[in-house]
Design a protein around this motif. Structure first.
Motif, PDB file in Angstrom:
ATOM      1  N   GLY A  76       0.738  -1.218  -0.156  1.00  0.00           N
ATOM      2  CA  GLY A  76      -0.201   0.041   0.003  1.00  0.00           C
ATOM      3  C   GLY A  76       0.812   1.289   0.035  1.00  0.00           C
ATOM      4  N   GLN A  77       0.193   2.507  -0.205  1.00  0.00           N
ATOM      5  CA  GLN A  77       1.045   3.860  -0.376  1.00  0.00           C
ATOM      6  C   GLN A  77       1.369   4.342   0.774  1.00  0.00           C
ATOM      7  OE1 GLN A  77       1.584   5.094  -3.420  1.00  0.00           O
ATOM      8  NE2 GLN A  77       1.189   3.131  -3.914  1.00  0.00           N
ATOM      9  N   ASP A  78       0.741   3.817   2.151  1.00  0.00           N
ATOM     10  CA  ASP A  78       1.414   3.982   3.357  1.00  0.00           C
ATOM     11  C   ASP A  78       1.236   3.016   4.443  1.00  0.00           C
ATOM     12  OD1 ASP A  78      -1.423   3.989   3.957  1.00  0.00           O
ATOM     13  OD2 ASP A  78      -1.850   5.917   3.884  1.00  0.00           O
ATOM     14  N   GLY A  79       1.363   3.473   5.775  1.00  0.00           N
ATOM     15  CA  GLY A  79       1.462   2.330   6.576  1.00  0.00           C
ATOM     16  C   GLY A  79       3.187   1.767   7.056  1.00  0.00           C
ATOM     17  N   PRO A  80       3.120   0.980   8.130  1.00  0.00           N
ATOM     18  CA  PRO A  80       4.484   0.911   8.492  1.00  0.00           C
ATOM     19  C   PRO A  80       5.473  -0.226   7.473  1.00  0.00           C
ATOM     20  CG  PRO A  80       3.033  -0.264   9.906  1.00  0.00           C
ATOM     21  CD  PRO A  80       2.399   0.637   9.164  1.00  0.00           C
ATOM     22  N   TYR A  81       4.481  -0.879   6.543  1.00  0.00           N
ATOM     23  CA  TYR A  81       5.533  -2.004   5.721  1.00  0.00           C
ATOM     24  C   TYR A  81       5.384  -1.306   4.265  1.00  0.00           C
ATOM     25  CZ  TYR A  81       3.331  -5.190   9.251  1.00  0.00           C
ATOM     26  OH  TYR A  81       3.103  -5.939   9.993  1.00  0.00           O
ATOM     27  N   ALA A  82       5.212   0.014   4.262  1.00  0.00           N
ATOM     28  CA  ALA A  82       5.047   0.431   2.826  1.00  0.00           C
ATOM     29  C   ALA A  82       6.306   0.425   2.062  1.00  0.00           C
ATOM     30  CB  ALA A  82       4.499   1.789   2.804  1.00  0.00           C
ATOM     31  N   ASP A  83       7.430   0.679   2.488  1.00  0.00           N
ATOM     32  CA  ASP A  83       8.526   0.700   1.872  1.00  0.00           C
ATOM     33  C   ASP A  83       9.245  -0.662   1.794  1.00  0.00           C
ATOM     34  OD1 ASP A  83       8.402   3.371   1.441  1.00  0.00           O
ATOM     35  OD2 ASP A  83       9.416   3.635   3.283  1.00  0.00           O
ATOM     36  N   ARG A  84       8.653  -1.691   2.193  1.00  0.00           N
ATOM     37  CA  ARG A  84       9.242  -3.046   2.191  1.00  0.00           C
ATOM     38  C   ARG A  84       9.377  -3.891   0.958  1.00  0.00           C
ATOM     39  NH1 ARG A  84       6.936  -6.737   7.103  1.00  0.00           N
ATOM     40  NH2 ARG A  84       7.807  -5.657   9.151  1.00  0.00           N
ATOM     41  N   PRO A  85      10.285  -4.470   0.180  1.00  0.00           N
ATOM     42  CA  PRO A  85      10.015  -5.324  -0.947  1.00  0.00           C
ATOM     43  C   PRO A  85       8.980  -6.225  -0.847  1.00  0.00           C
ATOM     44  CG  PRO A  85      12.038  -5.837   0.067  1.00  0.00           C
ATOM     45  CD  PRO A  85      11.564  -4.845   0.815  1.00  0.00           C
ATOM     46  N   ALA A  86       8.456  -6.562  -2.108  1.00  0.00           N
ATOM     47  CA  ALA A  86       7.259  -7.621  -1.833  1.00  0.00           C
ATOM     48  C   ALA A  86       7.424  -8.442  -3.184  1.00  0.00           C
ATOM     49  CB  ALA A  86       5.873  -6.952  -1.917  1.00  0.00           C
ATOM     50  N   LEU A  87       7.365  -9.827  -2.854  1.00  0.00           N
ATOM     51  CA  LEU A  87       7.163 -10.880  -3.808  1.00  0.00           C
ATOM     52  C   LEU A  87       5.950 -11.592  -3.264  1.00  0.00           C
ATOM     53  CD1 LEU A  87      10.817 -12.210  -3.739  1.00  0.00           C
ATOM     54  CD2 LEU A  87       9.706 -10.716  -5.578  1.00  0.00           C
ATOM     55  N   ASP A  88       5.587 -12.054  -4.563  1.00  0.00           N
ATOM     56  CA  ASP A  88       4.376 -12.933  -4.090  1.00  0.00           C
ATOM     57  C   ASP A  88       4.397 -13.979  -2.923  1.00  0.00           C
ATOM     58  OD1 ASP A  88       1.442 -14.490  -5.361  1.00  0.00           O
ATOM     59  OD2 ASP A  88       2.892 -16.107  -4.829  1.00  0.00           O
ATOM     60  N   ILE A  89       5.512 -14.692  -2.903  1.00  0.00           N
ATOM     61  CA  ILE A  89       5.497 -15.645  -1.761  1.00  0.00           C
ATOM     62  C   ILE A  89       5.874 -14.877  -0.405  1.00  0.00           C
ATOM     63  CG2 ILE A  89       8.450 -15.950  -1.943  1.00  0.00           C
ATOM     64  CD1 ILE A  89       7.885 -18.800  -1.200  1.00  0.00           C
ATOM     65  N   ILE A  90       6.308 -13.778  -0.346  1.00  0.00           N
ATOM     66  CA  ILE A  90       6.509 -12.964   1.026  1.00  0.00           C
ATOM     67  C   ILE A  90       5.215 -12.797   1.286  1.00  0.00           C
ATOM     68  CG2 ILE A  90       7.403 -10.897   1.819  1.00  0.00           C
ATOM     69  CD1 ILE A  90       9.809 -11.181  -0.168  1.00  0.00           C
ATOM     70  N   VAL A  91       4.155 -12.116   0.294  1.00  0.00           N
ATOM     71  CA  VAL A  91       2.974 -11.776   0.678  1.00  0.00           C
ATOM     72  C   VAL A  91       2.062 -12.731   1.155  1.00  0.00           C
ATOM     73  CG1 VAL A  91       0.815 -10.556  -0.074  1.00  0.00           C
ATOM     74  CG2 VAL A  91       3.068  -9.625  -0.586  1.00  0.00           C
ATOM     75  N   GLN A  92       2.088 -13.998   0.393  1.00  0.00           N
ATOM     76  CA  GLN A  92       1.573 -15.239   0.957  1.00  0.00           C
ATOM     77  C   GLN A  92       1.777 -15.626   2.308  1.00  0.00           C
ATOM     78  OE1 GLN A  92       0.999 -18.622  -1.297  1.00  0.00           O
ATOM     79  NE2 GLN A  92       1.292 -17.690  -3.403  1.00  0.00           N
ATOM     80  N   GLY A  93       3.314 -15.399   2.894  1.00  0.00           N
ATOM     81  CA  GLY A  93       3.520 -15.688   4.074  1.00  0.00           C
ATOM     82  C   GLY A  93       2.996 -14.817   4.887  1.00  0.00           C
ATOM     83  N   LYS A  94       3.013 -13.495   4.801  1.00  0.00           N
ATOM     84  CA  LYS A  94       2.488 -12.448   5.789  1.00  0.00           C
ATOM     85  C   LYS A  94       1.029 -12.292   5.899  1.00  0.00           C
ATOM     86  CE  LYS A  94       3.578  -9.047   8.626  1.00  0.00           C
ATOM     87  NZ  LYS A  94       4.119  -9.339   9.937  1.00  0.00           N
TER      88      LYS A  94
END
Length: 345
Positions: A76-94
């Protein structure tokens, strides 16, 4: 193949391609012209990247108030995770998806397809369509902020219902349903097949088809909820029978009895499936260098305005000259842009 990506050709079917270097000033100018002309922009860069390039969404919206600008990011555009890199598997985990996928006794396992990527794309489509519908009412576009994370969490509808109601944390259950049984893969003599015998009528028919009428009168299995609570006792009793004969026998018997059941197909079977072929789901699309590209069709079947699948995805920059001409660039300016590398084609 031949220097072209087959996946790119399939995923970008029906599109035109203009290749623009957004780090060069002339390229930025081209993009601004595109944005002033466009109905919709979709991008998936990390938050703030377009602003760093001098192409901030709010500035583009000021120049073209009817623009719908869709930003798809990991978090998302804001929030504490906004600047983290993201891959499909990372998001699936989180997102919790991996916590409910796979065998209860097994290691963490992701969904077999890129579900976090794909769900974000589908929600982005819905968001853009909603923004366009709103624009029909008031003439104004807007920013559509879609994250892979929230799109993936939104898939946990049953899990949210359980947690918000009881506080119970959902866990992995293999192929089994979390609330009712039998609703899972069971073993036959030559592999596994799926059964869903959860309603009273289907349970009665299921037991009769397997010759297990006695299970109907067993208090442990009196209803679908109790069957799920005692699934560790139920499934071995079922598989003691189904394991004696092949899948085809049981699928035939259960279908004749009206019990929901099905094969577990691999993609070789899926991509040659007779039902999909009969509905013309697979299409062969022309490509300038690859020839005919076999592709998936659309699951949308519109009776009056059918989906048009006319050509495979373009080569990178294939339509740069064409699009620049439509934007009002003179032929000499187009050659200058191509010669400078600000635009490729």
């Amino acid at each position: 193949m031949d220097g072209e990506s087959g996946n790119f050709a399939r995923l970008n079917r029906g599109k035109r391609s203009i290749a623009v270097d957004l780090k060069r000033a002339p390229g930025k100018d081209v993009f601004r012209r595109l944005a002033a002309w466009a109905d919709v922009i979709v991008e998936n860069l990390r938050p703030g990247t377009m602003r760093e390039l001098g192409l901030a969404p709010d500035e583009l919206l000021q120049r073209n108030p009817r623009l719908v600008y869709c930003a798809v990011t990991g978090w998302g555009q804001d929030g504490p995770y906004a600047d983290r890199p993201a891959l499909d598997i990372i998001v699936q985990g989180k997102s919790g998806l991996m916590s409910v996928t796979g065998d209860p006794e097994g290691p963490p396992m992701k969904v077999g397809v890129a579900i976090s990527d794909l769900s974000a794309a589908l929600y982005a489509t819905i968001g853009v369509l909603a923004a366009l519908r709103a624009r029909e009412r008031d003439g104004r576009g807007q920013l559509v902020d879609v994250s892979m994370f929230e799109s993936s969490v939104a898939l946990g509808v049953w899990e949210a219902g359980t947690y918000f109601t009881t506080g119970e944390v959902p866990r992995r259950s293999g192929s089994a349903h979390k609330l009712v049984a039998p609703y899972q893969a069971v073993a036959a003599a030559d592999g596994h097949f799926i059964v869903g015998a959860t309603t009273p009528r289907n349970w009665t028919s299921f037991c009769a088809a397997l010759g297990l009428e006695g299970l109907e009168h067993d208090e442990r299995f009196a209803d679908a909820t109790r069957r799920r609570a005692n699934v560790r006792q139920l499934i071995p009793l079922i598989e003691e029978v189904t394991g004696r004969r092949p899948m085809a026998h049981w699928l035939g018997a259960l279908r004749a009895a009206g019990v929901p059941c099905g094969e577990i197909a691999d993609y070789d079977a899926v991509f040659t499936d007779e039902h999909l072929a009969a509905r013309d789901f697979f299409v062969d699309l022309p490509h300038p260098t690859l020839g005919r590209v076999r592709s998936l069709g659309s699951p949308l079947r519109l009776g009056r305005t059918p989906v048009r699948l006319e050509r495979a995805g373009p080569r990178l920059g294939e339509h740069s000259r064409e699009v620049l001409t439509e934007l009002g660039y003179a032929a000499s300016d187009i050659e200058t842009l191509l010669g400078s590398g600000a635009v490729a084609g």
